[in-house]
Design a protein around this motif. Structure first.
Motif, PDB file in Angstrom:
ATOM      1  N   THR A   1      -5.254  10.658  -1.068  1.00  0.00           N
ATOM      2  CA  THR A   1      -5.919   9.685   0.150  1.00  0.00           C
ATOM      3  C   THR A   1      -5.927   8.182  -0.951  1.00  0.00           C
ATOM      4  OG1 THR A   1      -8.106  10.653  -0.532  1.00  0.00           O
ATOM      5  CG2 THR A   1      -6.950  10.778   1.717  1.00  0.00           C
TER       6      THR A   1
ATOM      7  N   SER B   1       0.616   9.416   6.072  1.00  0.00           N
ATOM      8  CA  SER B   1      -0.714   9.091   5.800  1.00  0.00           C
ATOM      9  C   SER B   1      -1.054   8.619   7.202  1.00  0.00           C
ATOM     10  CB  SER B   1      -0.501   7.586   5.316  1.00  0.00           C
ATOM     11  OG  SER B   1      -0.014   6.641   6.104  1.00  0.00           O
ATOM     12  N   GLY B   2      -2.392   7.956   7.421  1.00  0.00           N
ATOM     13  CA  GLY B   2      -2.997   7.755   8.840  1.00  0.00           C
ATOM     14  C   GLY B   2      -2.289   7.036   9.596  1.00  0.00           C
ATOM     15  N   GLY B   3      -1.526   5.862   8.756  1.00  0.00           N
ATOM     16  CA  GLY B   3      -0.608   4.811   9.638  1.00  0.00           C
ATOM     17  C   GLY B   3       0.921   5.019   9.723  1.00  0.00           C
TER      18      GLY B   3
ATOM     19  N   SER C   1      -8.055  20.666   9.513  1.00  0.00           N
ATOM     20  CA  SER C   1      -7.418  21.663   8.703  1.00  0.00           C
ATOM     21  C   SER C   1      -8.387  23.035   8.337  1.00  0.00           C
ATOM     22  CB  SER C   1      -6.611  21.337   7.669  1.00  0.00           C
ATOM     23  OG  SER C   1      -7.260  20.545   6.806  1.00  0.00           O
TER      24      SER C   1
ATOM     25  N   GLY D   1      -2.134  10.669   2.567  1.00  0.00           N
ATOM     26  CA  GLY D   1      -3.529  11.591   2.646  1.00  0.00           C
ATOM     27  C   GLY D   1      -3.248  12.960   3.499  1.00  0.00           C
ATOM     28  N   VAL D   2      -2.128  13.051   4.392  1.00  0.00           N
ATOM     29  CA  VAL D   2      -1.681  14.250   5.024  1.00  0.00           C
ATOM     30  C   VAL D   2      -1.214  15.266   3.741  1.00  0.00           C
ATOM     31  CG1 VAL D   2      -0.413  15.418   6.697  1.00  0.00           C
ATOM     32  CG2 VAL D   2      -1.530  13.091   7.059  1.00  0.00           C
TER      33      VAL D   2
ATOM     34  N   HIS E   1       0.654  -1.179   0.066  1.00  0.00           N
ATOM     35  CA  HIS E   1       0.087  -0.030   0.045  1.00  0.00           C
ATOM     36  C   HIS E   1       0.785   1.190  -0.054  1.00  0.00           C
ATOM     37  CE1 HIS E   1      -3.538   2.394   1.068  1.00  0.00           C
ATOM     38  NE2 HIS E   1      -2.723   3.200   1.777  1.00  0.00           N
TER      39      HIS E   1
ATOM     40  N   PHE F   1      -3.234  14.359  13.554  1.00  0.00           N
ATOM     41  CA  PHE F   1      -4.556  15.133  13.016  1.00  0.00           C
ATOM     42  C   PHE F   1      -5.819  14.596  13.601  1.00  0.00           C
ATOM     43  CE2 PHE F   1      -1.701  17.269   9.743  1.00  0.00           C
ATOM     44  CZ  PHE F   1      -2.185  18.530   9.714  1.00  0.00           C
TER      45      PHE F   1
ATOM     46  N   PRO G   1     -13.142  11.834   9.135  1.00  0.00           N
ATOM     47  CA  PRO G   1     -11.698  11.864   9.497  1.00  0.00           C
ATOM     48  C   PRO G   1     -11.438  13.247   9.996  1.00  0.00           C
ATOM     49  CG  PRO G   1     -11.918  11.745   7.189  1.00  0.00           C
ATOM     50  CD  PRO G   1     -13.155  11.861   7.536  1.00  0.00           C
TER      51      PRO G   1
ATOM     52  N   GLU H   1      -2.406  10.362  12.343  1.00  0.00           N
ATOM     53  CA  GLU H   1      -2.858  10.093  13.611  1.00  0.00           C
ATOM     54  C   GLU H   1      -3.093  11.079  14.404  1.00  0.00           C
ATOM     55  OE1 GLU H   1      -0.539   6.493  14.506  1.00  0.00           O
ATOM     56  OE2 GLU H   1      -1.931   5.918  16.049  1.00  0.00           O
TER      57      GLU H   1
ATOM     58  N   HIS I   1       1.311   4.648  -2.444  1.00  0.00           N
ATOM     59  CA  HIS I   1       1.555   5.897  -2.161  1.00  0.00           C
ATOM     60  C   HIS I   1       2.588   6.557  -2.538  1.00  0.00           C
ATOM     61  CE1 HIS I   1      -2.225   6.978   0.353  1.00  0.00           C
ATOM     62  NE2 HIS I   1      -1.920   5.700   1.204  1.00  0.00           N
TER      63      HIS I   1
HETATM   64  O1  KG4 Z   1      -3.110   7.823   2.965  1.00  0.00           O
HETATM   65  P1  KG4 Z   1      -4.519   7.839   3.532  1.00  0.00           P
HETATM   66  O2  KG4 Z   1      -5.661   8.049   2.925  1.00  0.00           O
HETATM   67  O3  KG4 Z   1      -4.660   6.309   4.332  1.00  0.00           O
HETATM   68  C1  KG4 Z   1      -3.614   5.829   4.988  1.00  0.00           C
HETATM   69  O4  KG4 Z   1      -3.049   4.927   4.560  1.00  0.00           O
HETATM   70  O5  KG4 Z   1      -3.543   5.822   6.284  1.00  0.00           O
HETATM   71  O6  KG4 Z   1      -4.436   8.916   4.876  1.00  0.00           O
HETATM   72  C2  KG4 Z   1      -5.376   9.062   5.856  1.00  0.00           C
HETATM   73  C3  KG4 Z   1      -4.962  10.258   6.681  1.00  0.00           C
HETATM   74  C4  KG4 Z   1      -5.841  10.477   7.773  1.00  0.00           C
HETATM   75  O7  KG4 Z   1      -5.279  10.624   8.968  1.00  0.00           O
HETATM   76  C5  KG4 Z   1      -6.796  11.845   7.285  1.00  0.00           C
HETATM   77  O8  KG4 Z   1      -7.084  12.374   8.604  1.00  0.00           O
HETATM   78  C6  KG4 Z   1      -5.463  12.601   6.690  1.00  0.00           C
HETATM   79  O9  KG4 Z   1      -4.707  11.423   5.893  1.00  0.00           O
HETATM   80  N1  KG4 Z   1      -5.748  13.656   5.871  1.00  0.00           N
HETATM   81  C7  KG4 Z   1      -5.379  14.946   6.343  1.00  0.00           C
HETATM   82  C8  KG4 Z   1      -5.969  15.740   5.170  1.00  0.00           C
HETATM   83  N2  KG4 Z   1      -6.697  14.812   4.268  1.00  0.00           N
HETATM   84  C9  KG4 Z   1      -6.519  13.658   4.815  1.00  0.00           C
HETATM   85  N3  KG4 Z   1      -4.586  15.402   7.138  1.00  0.00           N
HETATM   86  C10 KG4 Z   1      -4.441  16.816   7.273  1.00  0.00           C
HETATM   87  N4  KG4 Z   1      -5.082  17.697   6.202  1.00  0.00           N
HETATM   88  C11 KG4 Z   1      -5.844  17.144   5.363  1.00  0.00           C
HETATM   89  N5  KG4 Z   1      -6.121  18.024   4.459  1.00  0.00           N
END
Ligand code: KG4
Ligand code: ZN
Length: 338
Positions: free
Chosen positions: A306, A142-144, A190, A275-276, A117, A172, A184, A170, A121
């Motif tokens: 994302t 990312s989230g993880g 933000s 995602g971030v 995964h 965030f 989320p 996380e 990314h």
């Molecule tokens: O990459 P992703 O879709 O999933 C994983 O592989 O984890 O990332 C999700 C993460 C979540 O923690 C979400 O809150 C964050 O990305 N995220 C953001 C924004 N859009 C998504 N964090 C800060 N600002 C954003 N605009």
């Protein structure tokens, strides 16, 4: 040789399907992609419910596949390789994508390929109109996961630093939850931060001067919690300020460490993925800092930051093109949640 690669992503709360064409030499081309986000379904629970996620992937994956094939103008019989996310992610959710990919592969008599995964990314900026060139520094947020990497080519990844506790996403999400924001948390926090003062609260920038490229966000979350408790009844009125201060702390650390990684590697290019990477302040600050250093910054297109199927199909295509991996026909799929 031209290959059509179908990619299926189901590691968490988005079902993504995409078709790319690999011609062997150039950057592969995205022909079509479709995505279903489960965010609305999980929102009521304040986070992803794994069992519900798996069941929804099952409902969505084949209709999305049909939509992608229709949009691309190709038929399933023309697909040469079926790629799927092998991990990391939620075990049950991953099994849906893996199971469907292998069933399709077996039915069509075509090989399958499991994709990491995070590699999806990492390579997602290659889906943009202005793809990067190797080598580059990658900031994977990312989230993880939160990692800084040196990337010399497909499969040639060196981790320069990573989080020792929570990931940036996380930080965030957990801070947003403390402030009572919806899931989320990243996008919600933000958005609220736009109306707040980033200097209102002094929050820690963990490991900023640690001398290495590792991150730590657990202490920041605790500081946000302490601040929220201290505010008590005033939290509601000061929420935008707290959100802006939290976002500023996270972004500050990500930008400064990225600049250190660029300096230490001597590379002039950085790719931001995960995602971030959709965060506006992060993009603004990193763009400004990199412009001063004449460093090129590459992002995936906003809607591909994302999770999505396009990045999985792309990573599979690039792996196959690089000759580092071959798709397999044994269909004895497994998943790697961690
Ligand atoms: O990459 P992703 O879709 O999933 C994983 O592989 O984890 O990332 C999700 C993460 C979540 O923690 C979400 O809150 C964050 O990305 N995220 C953001 C924004 N859009 C998504 N964090 C800060 N600002 C954003 N605009
Ligand atoms: Zn992801």
């Amino acid at each position: 040789m031209s290959l059509l690669i179908l990619g299926i992503e189901s590691s968490c709360d988005e079902t993504g399907v995409a078709l790319v064409r690999s011609t062997g030499a150039d950057v592969p081309t995205l022909l079509a992609h479709a995505l279903h986000s489960q965010i609305d379904m999980h929102q009521a629970y304040g986070g992803v419910v794994p069992e519900l996620a798996s069941r929804d992937h099952i409902r969505r994956v084949l209709p999305l596949t049909q939509a992608v094939m229709a949009e691309s103008g190709h038929t399933l019989a023309e697909v040469d390789v079926v790629a799927y996310t092998r991990g990391p992610g939620l075990a049950g959710a991953l099994l849906v994508g893996a199971g469907v990919a292998c069933a399709l592969g077996a039915a069509l008599g075509k090989p399958v390929l499991g994709v990491h995964h995070l590699e999806g990314h990492l390579l997602s900026p290659f889906l943009s109109a202005d793809p990067p060139e190797f080598p580059f520094v990658a900031l994977l947020v990312s989230g993880g996961h939160t990692q800084l990497m040196r990337v010399d080519g497909v499969g040639r990844y060196e981790i320069l630093g990573e989080t020792i506790d929570d990931a940036a996403g996380e930080a965030f999400d957990k801070s947003a939850k403390l402030m009572g924001l919806s899931y989320p948390g990243g996008p919600a926090l933000s958005r609220l931060a736009e109306q707040g003062d980033p200097l209102a609260f002094k929050l820690p920038r963990p490991l900023l001067h640690s001398g290495n490229l590792d991150f730590s966000f657990a202490g920041l979350k605790t500081a946000v919690m302490t601040q929220a408790k201290k505010l008590g009844d005033d939290l509601e009125a000061r929420k935008a300020d707290l959100a802006a201060s939290t976002q500023a702390a996270i972004v500050d650390v990500l930008v400064k460490k990225s600049l250190t990684a660029l300096r230490e590697t001597g590379l002039q290019r950085i790719v931001v993925a995960g995602g971030v990477g959709a965060n506006r302040l992060l993009r603004e600050q990193l763009n400004a800092a990199c412009a001063k250093q004449r460093v090129r910054v590459h992002y995936p297109e906003l809607h591909l930051c994302t999770d999505n199927g396009a990045m999985i199909a792309m990573a599979a295509a690039m792996r196959l093109q690089s000759g580092q991996q071959q798709a397999r026909c044994d269909y004895a799929f497994d998943v790697k949640p961690r």
